[in-house]
Scaffold this active site. Structure first.
Site, PDB file in Angstrom:
ATOM      1  N   SER A  59      76.058  71.697  73.530  1.00 34.78           N
ATOM      2  CA  SER A  59      75.511  72.846  72.684  1.00 34.78           C
ATOM      3  C   SER A  59      75.466  73.856  73.556  1.00 34.78           C
ATOM      4  CB  SER A  59      74.241  72.634  72.306  1.00 34.78           C
ATOM      5  OG  SER A  59      74.318  71.334  71.450  1.00 34.78           O
ATOM      6  N   LYS A  95      66.679  70.962  61.769  1.00 33.03           N
ATOM      7  CA  LYS A  95      66.346  70.783  63.301  1.00 33.03           C
ATOM      8  C   LYS A  95      65.036  71.572  63.483  1.00 33.03           C
ATOM      9  CE  LYS A  95      68.123  71.876  67.906  1.00 33.03           C
ATOM     10  NZ  LYS A  95      67.432  70.899  68.635  1.00 33.03           N
ATOM     11  N   ARG A 135      73.419  61.580  64.491  1.00 28.91           N
ATOM     12  CA  ARG A 135      72.346  62.334  65.209  1.00 28.91           C
ATOM     13  C   ARG A 135      70.962  61.679  64.350  1.00 28.91           C
ATOM     14  NH1 ARG A 135      69.190  66.531  63.627  1.00 28.91           N
ATOM     15  NH2 ARG A 135      68.299  67.864  65.238  1.00 28.91           N
TER      16      ARG A 135
HETATM   17  N1  FQP Z   1      76.142  71.460  67.998  1.00 26.92           N
HETATM   18  C1  FQP Z   1      76.270  70.302  67.423  1.00 26.92           C
HETATM   19  C2  FQP Z   1      77.995  70.277  66.967  1.00 26.92           C
HETATM   20  N2  FQP Z   1      75.782  69.287  67.532  1.00 26.92           N
HETATM   21  C3  FQP Z   1      74.324  69.274  67.919  1.00 26.92           C
HETATM   22  N3  FQP Z   1      73.709  68.296  67.696  1.00 26.92           N
HETATM   23  C4  FQP Z   1      73.926  70.386  68.430  1.00 26.92           C
HETATM   24  C5  FQP Z   1      74.715  71.520  68.412  1.00 26.92           C
HETATM   25  C6  FQP Z   1      72.330  70.644  68.845  1.00 26.92           C
HETATM   26  O1  FQP Z   1      70.753  69.124  71.795  1.00 26.92           O
HETATM   27  P1  FQP Z   1      70.749  69.932  70.720  1.00 26.92           P
HETATM   28  O2  FQP Z   1      72.146  69.920  70.001  1.00 26.92           O
HETATM   29  O3  FQP Z   1      70.558  71.283  70.926  1.00 26.92           O
HETATM   30  O4  FQP Z   1      69.731  69.682  69.531  1.00 26.92           O
HETATM   31  P2  FQP Z   1      69.531  68.154  69.083  1.00 26.92           P
HETATM   32  O5  FQP Z   1      70.039  67.001  70.134  1.00 26.92           O
HETATM   33  O6  FQP Z   1      68.562  68.188  68.239  1.00 26.92           O
HETATM   34  O7  FQP Z   1      70.769  68.091  67.745  1.00 26.92           O
HETATM   35  F1  FQP Z   1      78.449  69.471  67.951  1.00 26.92           F
HETATM   36  F2  FQP Z   1      77.884  69.609  65.960  1.00 26.92           F
HETATM   37  F3  FQP Z   1      78.485  71.596  67.032  1.00 26.92           F
END
Ligand code: FQP
Ligand code: MG
Length: 228
Positions: free
Chosen positions: A123, A152, A52
Site C-alpha cells: 500500500s 476500513k 483480508r
Molecule cells: N491496497 C490493497 C489492494 N489492499 C489493502 N489491504 C490495502 C491497500 C490496505 O495495510 P493496509 O493495506 O494499509 O491496511 P489493511 O491491512 O487494513 O488492509 F491491494 F487491494 F489494492
C-alpha cells in the site's frame, strides 16, 4: 501462476492483467458464507483475490487458517491467484500466491526476502511511499483510499483518482491498483487516472447479486476499450 519453482518474479504485464478486477474479502465483509461469495465473484470474472480477515467478528487461529485454505482452493480451481493480507506466516503456511502489506505492516523488503518470488503488493499513499515500495521489491502498489470507505476503520483521507495521475506523472511505472470506495460507477475514472485495475470489497461482497457486480466491474475495467 506466480511462484512456481524457477519461474521467477511475476512479469509486470501479467500483474497488470491480474489487477483488473481485484476482490478483497474476509468473513466480516460477507452477508453469506465467504466461500459462496467468493465462488459467485469468481463466476463473475474477478481476476485476483486478497484474503483480508479484519473487522468485527474476524476469525483467528485454526478457523482463520481453515477458511483461508478453503478460499485458496476455490481460487486454484479457477486459476485465479490468491494473496493474503498482512499475515506472511499464514500465506506461507497455506502456500498462497502472495502477500499484501501496508505501511504499518512488516517491512516490504523483509516480506520480499521471506516470500521469494511470490507476489508482493504494498500500500502507498504518497509518491515517497510508492518510490520506496518499488525499491523494496513490490510487484504492484495498492493506492488509496480513492473514495470514502466503510470497510476500513482506520482508513486515511480519500485522495480521489488524482493521486494515480500524480504517481504516473512522477514516473511510477509499476502496476497500480486503486482501492477505497470504488463502485461500478467510478471504476472507469480510476482506470483513466492511471490505475491498471480496481480493488473492491463491498462493491462486490455486499452486492445483491455478487456475480453480476463482479461481471459489471470486469466489463468496466477493460483498459483497452475506453470510448471517452
Ligand atoms: N491496497 C490493497 C489492494 N489492499 C489493502 N489491504 C490495502 C491497500 C490496505 O495495510 P493496509 O493495506 O494499509 O491496511 P489493511 O491491512 O487494513 O488492509 F491491494 F487491494 F489494492
Ligand atoms: Mg495491512
Amino acid at each position: 501462476m506466480s511462484g512456481g519453482v524457477g519461474s521467477g518474479r511475476i512479469a509486470a504485464d501479467r500483474m497488470r492483467q491480474l489487477l483488473r478486477t481485484y476482490l478483497v474479502l474476509g468473513s466480516p465483509n460477507c452477508r453469506d458464507h465467504p466461500l459462496r461469495v467468493l465462488e459467485a465473484a469468481l463466476d463473475g470474472g474477478v481476476t485476483l483475490v486478497q484474503f483480508r480477515e479484519k473487522g468485527p467478528g474476524a476469525l483467528t487461529g485454526e478457523p482463520l487458517r481453515a477458511l483461508a485454505a478453503q478460499l485458496l482452493a476455490a481460487c486454484r480451481r479457477r486459476g485465479v491467484p490468491f494473496l493474503v493480507n498482512d499475515d506472511v506466516e499464514l500465506a506461507l503456511a497455506i502456500h498462497a500466491d502472495g502477500v499484501h502489506v501496508g505501511q504499518e505492516d512488516e517491512a516490504a523488503a523483509r516480506v520480499r526476502a521471506r516470500i521469494g518470488d511470490r507476489i508482493l503488493g504494498v500500500s502507498a499513499h504518497t509518491f515517497a511511499e510508492a518510490e520506496a515500495a518499488v525499491r523494496h521489491g513490490a510487484d504492484y502498489l495498492g493506492i488509496g483510499p480513492i473514495y470514502p470507505t466503510a470497510s476500513k476503520a482506520d482508513a486515511k483521507a480519500p485522495q480521489g483518482p488524482a493521486i494515480l495521475r500524480e504517481l504516473r506523472d512522477r514516473g511510477i511505472t509499476l502496476p497500480l491498483v486503486g482501492i477505497g470506495g470504488i463502485t461500478v460507477e467510478t471504476a472507469r475514472d480510476v482506470i483513466r487516472a492511471g490505475a491498471d485495475g480496481v480493488a473492491v470489497i463491498s462493491a462486490i461482497t455486499l452486492a445483491d447479486d455478487v456475480r453480476q457486480a463482479a461481471a459489471q466491474l470486469y466489463a468496466t475495467t477493460d483498459a483497452g476499450t475506453s470510448t471517452t
